[in-house]
Design a protein around this motif. Structure first.
Motif, PDB file in Angstrom:
ATOM      1  N   ALA A   1       0.830  -1.206   0.000  1.00 36.44           N
ATOM      2  CA  ALA A   1       0.000   0.000   0.000  1.00 36.44           C
ATOM      3  C   ALA A   1       0.862   1.254   0.000  1.00 36.44           C
ATOM      4  N   PHE A   2       1.992   1.203   0.711  1.00 36.50           N
ATOM      5  CA  PHE A   2       2.923   2.338   0.715  1.00 36.50           C
ATOM      6  C   PHE A   2       3.493   2.565  -0.670  1.00 36.50           C
ATOM      7  N   LEU A   3       3.862   1.499  -1.361  1.00 36.37           N
ATOM      8  CA  LEU A   3       4.401   1.627  -2.719  1.00 36.37           C
ATOM      9  C   LEU A   3       3.376   2.246  -3.654  1.00 36.37           C
ATOM     10  N   ARG A   4       2.119   1.855  -3.512  1.00 35.07           N
ATOM     11  CA  ARG A   4       1.067   2.347  -4.394  1.00 35.07           C
ATOM     12  C   ARG A   4       0.693   3.791  -4.061  1.00 35.07           C
ATOM     13  N   ARG A   5       0.645   4.119  -2.779  1.00 33.77           N
ATOM     14  CA  ARG A   5       0.217   5.459  -2.372  1.00 33.77           C
ATOM     15  C   ARG A   5       1.168   6.520  -2.908  1.00 33.77           C
ATOM     16  N   TYR A   6       2.475   6.241  -2.870  1.00 27.97           N
ATOM     17  CA  TYR A   6       3.454   7.223  -3.324  1.00 27.97           C
ATOM     18  C   TYR A   6       4.008   6.905  -4.707  1.00 27.97           C
ATOM     19  N   ARG A   7       3.300   6.023  -5.439  1.00 27.59           N
ATOM     20  CA  ARG A   7       3.584   5.708  -6.831  1.00 27.59           C
ATOM     21  C   ARG A   7       4.991   5.133  -7.048  1.00 27.59           C
ATOM     22  N   ILE A   8       5.582   4.575  -5.985  1.00 25.57           N
ATOM     23  CA  ILE A   8       6.913   3.973  -6.130  1.00 25.57           C
ATOM     24  C   ILE A   8       6.842   2.738  -7.015  1.00 25.57           C
ATOM     25  N   ASP A   9       5.699   2.039  -6.983  1.00 26.68           N
ATOM     26  CA  ASP A   9       5.561   0.824  -7.787  1.00 26.68           C
ATOM     27  C   ASP A   9       5.564   1.115  -9.278  1.00 26.68           C
ATOM     28  N   GLU A  10       5.384   2.376  -9.667  1.00 25.85           N
ATOM     29  CA  GLU A  10       5.303   2.722 -11.080  1.00 25.85           C
ATOM     30  C   GLU A  10       6.634   3.159 -11.687  1.00 25.85           C
ATOM     31  N   ILE A  11       7.677   3.244 -10.866  1.00 27.04           N
ATOM     32  CA  ILE A  11       8.971   3.696 -11.383  1.00 27.04           C
ATOM     33  C   ILE A  11       9.459   2.824 -12.539  1.00 27.04           C
ATOM     34  N   PRO A  12       9.321   1.480 -12.495  1.00 29.93           N
ATOM     35  CA  PRO A  12       9.776   0.677 -13.641  1.00 29.93           C
ATOM     36  C   PRO A  12       9.076   1.012 -14.951  1.00 29.93           C
ATOM     37  N   GLN A  13       7.938   1.682 -14.899  1.00 34.51           N
ATOM     38  CA  GLN A  13       7.231   2.035 -16.125  1.00 34.51           C
ATOM     39  C   GLN A  13       7.977   3.102 -16.920  1.00 34.51           C
ATOM     40  N   LEU A  14       8.996   3.705 -16.315  1.00 34.94           N
ATOM     41  CA  LEU A  14       9.859   4.613 -17.065  1.00 34.94           C
ATOM     42  C   LEU A  14      10.533   3.877 -18.225  1.00 34.94           C
ATOM     43  N   LEU A  15      10.710   2.570 -18.071  1.00 35.67           N
ATOM     44  CA  LEU A  15      11.255   1.771 -19.174  1.00 35.67           C
ATOM     45  C   LEU A  15      10.269   1.722 -20.331  1.00 35.67           C
ATOM     46  N   ASN A  16       8.969   1.655 -20.038  1.00 34.59           N
ATOM     47  CA  ASN A  16       7.959   1.702 -21.095  1.00 34.59           C
ATOM     48  C   ASN A  16       7.975   3.040 -21.819  1.00 34.59           C
ATOM     49  N   VAL A  17       8.214   4.107 -21.061  1.00 38.24           N
ATOM     50  CA  VAL A  17       8.318   5.440 -21.672  1.00 38.24           C
ATOM     51  C   VAL A  17       9.525   5.489 -22.587  1.00 38.24           C
ATOM     52  N   LEU A  18      10.648   4.984 -22.115  1.00 36.75           N
ATOM     53  CA  LEU A  18      11.877   4.998 -22.907  1.00 36.75           C
ATOM     54  C   LEU A  18      11.726   4.175 -24.175  1.00 36.75           C
ATOM     55  N   ARG A  19      10.971   3.099 -24.118  1.00 34.12           N
ATOM     56  CA  ARG A  19      10.777   2.225 -25.278  1.00 34.12           C
ATOM     57  C   ARG A  19       9.730   2.766 -26.254  1.00 34.12           C
ATOM     58  N   GLY A  20       9.076   3.845 -25.877  1.00 31.93           N
ATOM     59  CA  GLY A  20       8.078   4.431 -26.763  1.00 31.93           C
ATOM     60  C   GLY A  20       6.722   3.779 -26.674  1.00 31.93           C
TER      61      GLY A  20
END
Length: 499
Positions: A348-367
């Protein structure tokens, strides 16, 4: 006769420019009063500009410019938050001054600048906070058919903040004994003067009536404000009520070409920013990985899930796992930010502060996604939502993002009605997307993340209040899938969503 009002970012820009102008002007006046001339102003201008930028950014992040949608319970709270933003500006001026002795603003100069700027700025925010009561926009609604009369009653009970509904205007009828009936449309010019109307509002379907259309056009050419109801909602609500959206509005909402922004500028920003953030947030992601391993050691640290991206293209998103391994053993279910039994302790802590979404930066980099855009959903939900929510597939016309207008305006969705509300924000974003609006959304995201997410939704929404039955919709005929497409460079564009 579609929207002629300013977009959200324009309104915010005017308010921010006003604060910046007052702030800089006050310090220039303080310099003149302190030294009887503009003394060494070329040295002092750098910290003053830095303070002005810090003030406007802090005020926006705290939601004080978006007072209509972020209204606090009292101006006292608004004033306290503004004081905090002003102190941040004061601190920035001080820090910039310590970079070089020549840039340092003296105590007397600084004190005068605060004395001259703070009361004026606070007074300006008092006016912004109370503007909806001091000077509301007076409108009259053209209503005669049963559909229009129903909409008129809805408008009376859920009038947007900053709007005062004066009464109703008819086309042919002339009812007796109705105090809210102002007169006929053919006498609109007289009614505008008599009731001091700022705008005449109508449903878009009424513009198909030849008699009404002639009157509307005549009013417009006389310089009198005359717009559809959906444009008024855009201006004052910053979303578009779904029941007012028509195919005509969707086709005509694009007034200028934004191909360069979407194909070049936005992609350049996504690539450079994702690289920088991957480096900066690497320690935070390591902490998140440790939390996953400590509280749920039996499963993998990272989590992949299929999402629907732009033009229906499917792809895999990457996240830090925040749920138990058996979270969806019974199938896909709605996700919430709190009180979700599927989330393990620490998740819940990871989700509340959006820490769980940091790996999605790889999706951004990949277009496969962008920083700002509509939230992409899982294929199972897209199929069902497309059956019950009109125009739902429109949100797939733009590239999905890590954050978006719906995400910073509405909390986590856990129902079909929540999806409807978010779609209304997404449709607003589709029309107004651009460099400045995206920048404001990123600033809004800072506030949402630091505050641990949005807690409650706006209950007094302008809506028909229709309850959608998602389960019953599964028996309906499916909506045709949006064809998959790729960019001219051949790379797939997709999106992500929060699990």
């Amino acid at each position: 006769m579609h929207s002629t009002n300013r977009g959200h970012w324009t309104k915010i820009g005017i308010r921010a420019l006003r604060d910046v102008t007052v702030f800089i002007g006050a310090y220039l006046l303080a310099n003149y009063v302190r030294f009887a001339e503009l003394w060494h102003i070329e040295d002092f201008i750098a910290p003053i500009l830095a303070g002005a930028a810090a003030l406007s950014s802090s005020v926006y992040i705290l939601g004080l410019y978006s007072v209509e949608s972020q209204r606090r319970s009292s101006f006292l709270i608004h004033g306290i938050l503004f004081t905090f933003a002003f102190l941040i500006a004061f601190l920035i001026i001080t820090l910039v001054g310590y970079m070089s002795f020549d840039l340092r603003i003296g105590r007397g100069f600084m004190a005068l600048g605060c004395v001259f700027s703070y009361p004026v700025l606070l007074g300006g925010h008092w006016l912004i906070y109370h503007k909806h009561r001091i000077a509301p926009e007076r409108i009259a609604f053209v209503a005669e058919s049963p559909e229009e009369l129903a909409e008129y009653e809805l408008l009376r009970s859920h009038c947007p903040p900053g709007v005062q509904l004066v009464g109703r205007i008819g086309i042919d009828d002339d009812p007796e004994g109705q105090e809210d009936f102002l007169g006929r449309l053919r006498n609109a010019r007289k009614l505008i003067r008599q009731h001091k109307l700022d705008r005449i509002v109508f449903l878009e379907k009424r513009a198909e009536d030849e008699k009404a259309r002639h009157e509307f056009r005549r009013l417009r050419y006389l310089g009198l404000a005359c717009n559809s109801l959906i444009s008024v909602c855009e201006k004052h609500l910053n979303y578009v009520p779904l029941h007012l959206v028509t195919m005509g509005w969707l086709l005509q909402s694009e007034s200028t070409s934004r191909s360069f922004y979407f194909s070049k500028l936005k992609r350049f920003f996504d690539v450079t920013t994702s690289i920088i953030l991957l480096l900066v947030l690497a320690p935070v992601m390591l902490v998140g990985m440790a939390i996953v391993r400590i509280f749920s050691p039996e499963g993998p640290v990272f989590f992949r899930q299929e999402r629907v991206g732009r033009f229906g293209k499917r792809f895999q998103i990457y996240k830090l796992r925040s749920m138990r391994l058996d979270a969806e053993k019974g199938g896909a279910v709605w996700s919430t930010i709190s009180k979700d039994p599927r989330v393990f302790p620490g998740g819940a802590f990871l989700r509340r502060y959006r820490i769980d979404e940091i790996p999605q930066l790889l999706n951004v980099l990949r277009g496969e996604m962008s920083f700002v855009g509509p939230r992409p959903e899982r294929p199972e939900f897209v199929t069902k939502l497309s059956r019950v929510l009109p125009h739902y597939q429109e949100r797939h016309m733009l590239q999905p993002g890590l954050t978006g207008w719906a995400q910073v305006c509405y909390p986590y969705g856990a129902s079909i009605n929540d999806s409807k509300c978010k779609l209304e924000y997404d449709l607003y974003y589709l029309k107004h997307a651009g460099v400045l609006f995206d920048s404001l959304i990123l600033l809004d995201t800072v506030r949402v993340v630091l505050g641990g997410g949005l807690k409650t939704a706006n209950q007094n929404r302008y809506s028909t209040g229709v309850d959608f039955d998602l389960e019953a919709s599964s028996e309906a005929e499916p909506v045709a899938d949006v064809p998959e497409m790729t960019t001219s460079e051949g790379s797939t564009i997709g999106g992500l969503a929060q699990a």
